[in-house]
Write a protein that holds these residues in place. Structure first.
Motif, PDB file in Angstrom:
ATOM      1  N   ASP A  52       1.067  -0.609  -3.012  1.00 42.02           N
ATOM      2  CA  ASP A  52       0.702  -0.154  -1.669  1.00 42.02           C
ATOM      3  C   ASP A  52       0.097  -1.244  -0.789  1.00 42.02           C
ATOM      4  O   ASP A  52      -0.410  -0.947   0.280  1.00 42.02           O
ATOM      5  CB  ASP A  52      -0.268   1.022  -1.768  1.00 42.02           C
ATOM      6  CG  ASP A  52      -1.612   0.645  -2.379  1.00 42.02           C
ATOM      7  OD1 ASP A  52      -1.695  -0.392  -3.062  1.00 42.02           O
ATOM      8  OD2 ASP A  52      -2.575   1.400  -2.170  1.00 42.02           O
ATOM      9  N   ARG A  53       0.158  -2.519  -1.214  1.00 37.30           N
ATOM     10  CA  ARG A  53      -0.479  -3.589  -0.447  1.00 37.30           C
ATOM     11  C   ARG A  53       0.454  -4.767  -0.267  1.00 37.30           C
ATOM     12  O   ARG A  53       1.212  -5.127  -1.159  1.00 37.30           O
ATOM     13  CB  ARG A  53      -1.736  -4.065  -1.159  1.00 37.30           C
ATOM     14  CG  ARG A  53      -2.763  -2.977  -1.256  1.00 37.30           C
ATOM     15  CD  ARG A  53      -3.760  -3.241  -2.321  1.00 37.30           C
ATOM     16  NE  ARG A  53      -4.464  -1.990  -2.569  1.00 37.30           N
ATOM     17  CZ  ARG A  53      -5.720  -1.921  -2.893  1.00 37.30           C
ATOM     18  NH1 ARG A  53      -6.432  -3.009  -3.022  1.00 37.30           N
ATOM     19  NH2 ARG A  53      -6.272  -0.755  -3.104  1.00 37.30           N
ATOM     20  N   LYS A  69      -1.837  -5.457   4.893  1.00 37.86           N
ATOM     21  CA  LYS A  69      -1.566  -4.046   5.164  1.00 37.86           C
ATOM     22  C   LYS A  69      -1.634  -3.262   3.862  1.00 37.86           C
ATOM     23  O   LYS A  69      -1.130  -3.701   2.835  1.00 37.86           O
ATOM     24  CB  LYS A  69      -0.182  -3.860   5.793  1.00 37.86           C
ATOM     25  CG  LYS A  69       0.121  -2.410   6.156  1.00 37.86           C
ATOM     26  CD  LYS A  69       1.420  -2.268   6.903  1.00 37.86           C
ATOM     27  CE  LYS A  69       1.667  -0.805   7.262  1.00 37.86           C
ATOM     28  NZ  LYS A  69       2.906  -0.641   8.034  1.00 37.86           N
ATOM     29  N   GLN A  70      -2.261  -2.079   3.946  1.00 38.82           N
ATOM     30  CA  GLN A  70      -2.309  -1.155   2.825  1.00 38.82           C
ATOM     31  C   GLN A  70      -1.759   0.176   3.307  1.00 38.82           C
ATOM     32  O   GLN A  70      -2.199   0.710   4.330  1.00 38.82           O
ATOM     33  CB  GLN A  70      -3.743  -0.979   2.325  1.00 38.82           C
ATOM     34  CG  GLN A  70      -3.851  -0.007   1.184  1.00 38.82           C
ATOM     35  CD  GLN A  70      -5.277   0.103   0.657  1.00 38.82           C
ATOM     36  OE1 GLN A  70      -6.161  -0.632   1.063  1.00 38.82           O
ATOM     37  NE2 GLN A  70      -5.496   1.036  -0.249  1.00 38.82           N
ATOM     38  N   MET A  71      -0.795   0.710   2.582  1.00 38.86           N
ATOM     39  CA  MET A  71      -0.205   1.995   2.940  1.00 38.86           C
ATOM     40  C   MET A  71      -1.185   3.111   2.611  1.00 38.86           C
ATOM     41  O   MET A  71      -1.845   3.079   1.576  1.00 38.86           O
ATOM     42  CB  MET A  71       1.096   2.223   2.166  1.00 38.86           C
ATOM     43  CG  MET A  71       2.192   1.211   2.468  1.00 38.86           C
ATOM     44  SD  MET A  71       2.849   1.350   4.119  1.00 38.86           S
ATOM     45  CE  MET A  71       3.922   2.730   3.941  1.00 38.86           C
ATOM     46  N   GLN A  72      -1.310   4.075   3.481  1.00 45.39           N
ATOM     47  CA  GLN A  72      -2.191   5.215   3.245  1.00 45.39           C
ATOM     48  C   GLN A  72      -1.586   6.180   2.228  1.00 45.39           C
ATOM     49  O   GLN A  72      -2.297   6.763   1.427  1.00 45.39           O
ATOM     50  CB  GLN A  72      -2.471   5.952   4.547  1.00 45.39           C
ATOM     51  CG  GLN A  72      -3.359   5.174   5.492  1.00 45.39           C
ATOM     52  CD  GLN A  72      -4.708   4.852   4.884  1.00 45.39           C
ATOM     53  OE1 GLN A  72      -4.924   3.745   4.410  1.00 45.39           O
ATOM     54  NE2 GLN A  72      -5.608   5.795   4.881  1.00 45.39           N
ATOM     55  N   GLU A  73      -0.282   6.380   2.303  1.00 45.21           N
ATOM     56  CA  GLU A  73       0.419   7.252   1.365  1.00 45.21           C
ATOM     57  C   GLU A  73       1.659   6.524   0.877  1.00 45.21           C
ATOM     58  O   GLU A  73       2.324   5.842   1.634  1.00 45.21           O
ATOM     59  CB  GLU A  73       0.833   8.560   2.046  1.00 45.21           C
ATOM     60  CG  GLU A  73      -0.326   9.436   2.435  1.00 45.21           C
ATOM     61  CD  GLU A  73       0.128  10.746   3.053  1.00 45.21           C
ATOM     62  OE1 GLU A  73       1.298  11.121   2.877  1.00 45.21           O
ATOM     63  OE2 GLU A  73      -0.696  11.384   3.708  1.00 45.21           O
TER      64      GLU A  73
END
Length: 118
Positions: A52-53, A69-73
């Motif tokens: 997710d990163r 950036k890190q994805m929330q879901e």
């Protein structure tokens, strides 16, 4: 979303990296492990062990730019973990950054160059 100018090389490091690394450490890694010049204008994409990163490193002629950036879901779609790099097109990079499966874009069709009319 990040837009990349046409013609810019985009390279994805296939091996996950330690995400505690900053811009200068990633630049050194690009030079040593990947054999790439981090000051050439090439967009360098690094992945974390967690899907997710992502970190993106580029030189914009005035300094190093680091985007994290890190994805929330969910997570990013990554190629299998191997050594080396994967070259991405601008469209594939945009899809990757948006969390889409960039591998489904396919390769662009080559349009034959027209010959001069006789």
């Amino acid at each position: 979303m990040i837009s990349v100018p046409a013609g810019v090389r985009i390279l994805l490091a296939a091996q996950p990296v330690d995400f505690r690394r900053g811009a200068h450490a990633l630049a050194a890694l690009a030079a040593e492990a990947l054999g790439e010049d981090p000051f050439s204008g090439t967009v360098l994409v690094f992945r974390a062990k967690r899907s997710d990163r992502v970190k993106i490193l580029l030189w914009d002629a005035s300094g190093l730019v680091l985007v994290w950036k890190q994805m929330q879901e969910g997570g990013f779609v990554w190629p299998p973990v191997t050594d080396g790099v994967v070259r991405l097109s601008a469209a594939e990079f945009s899809a990757l950054f948006d969390g889409l499966d960039w591998r489904r874009l396919g390769t662009p069709r080559r349009v034959p160059r027209p010959s001069a009319a006789a």
